[in-house]
Enzyme design. Structure first.
Site, PDB file in Angstrom:
ATOM      1  CB  SER A 227      -0.278   1.555 -16.935  1.00  0.00           C
ATOM      2  OG  SER A 227       0.475   2.623 -17.473  1.00  0.00           O
TER       3      SER A 227
ATOM      4  CE  LYS B 243      -3.577   2.265   2.784  1.00  0.00           C
ATOM      5  NZ  LYS B 243      -4.343   2.150   4.025  1.00  0.00           N
TER       6      LYS B 243
ATOM      7  CB  THR C  91      -4.637   0.546 -14.029  1.00  0.00           C
ATOM      8  OG1 THR C  91      -3.983   0.592 -15.303  1.00  0.00           O
ATOM      9  CG2 THR C  91      -3.863   1.333 -13.002  1.00  0.00           C
ATOM     10  CE1 TYR C  92       0.702  -1.471 -17.988  1.00  0.00           C
ATOM     11  CE2 TYR C  92      -1.651  -1.725 -18.355  1.00  0.00           C
ATOM     12  CZ  TYR C  92      -0.411  -1.324 -18.799  1.00  0.00           C
ATOM     13  OH  TYR C  92      -0.266  -0.762 -20.042  1.00  0.00           O
TER      14      TYR C  92
ATOM     15  CB  ALA D 110      -9.705   4.517 -19.914  1.00  0.00           C
TER      16      ALA D 110
END
Length: 117
Positions: free
Chosen positions: A25, A9, A57-58, A74
């Protein structure tokens, strides 16, 4: 059976850019990624504290020490520059493994996105 548990995190970083004209991403300062144990291409979940958006996302590494947090493609529509976000990654583990996992928690300075050491 496998369960998902929090493994990483990055708590409260500020979005520095939102780039709609990109494949997709989130670009994250590579120093923050390393500190949190997030690897390039890993699925991450984003929570925007300013507008309540939640999406995944990545991760792709940005320049080390740059403080960059850039939502690409996006996802750029879901945040604004200056928003404060939380970035999380989860692991699939057995319940027994999950009981022993200690997530890597990173608390950068929200103004600079730098680690305070």
């Amino acid at each position: 059976m496998l369960i998902q548990v929090l493994k990483s995190k990055i708590h409260r970083v500020t979005v520095t850019e939102a780039n709609l004209d990109y494949i997709g991403s989130i670009t994250i300062d590579s120093k923050l990624m390393a500190a949190a144990g997030i690897i390039p291409g890993e699925r991450v979940f984003i929570v925007d504290n300013n507008n309540g958006e939640r999406f995944d996302t990545y991760a792709i590494p940005g320049p080390e020490g740059s403080g960059v947090i850039c939502l690409n493609g996006a996802a750029a529509r879901k945040v604004h520059r200056g928003d404060v976000v939380i970035i999380m990654a989860y692991a699939l583990v057995t319940p027994e493994e999950g009981a022993t996992i200690k997530p890597k928690l990173v608390f950068p300075d929200t103004q600079t996105n730098q680690l305070t050491e």
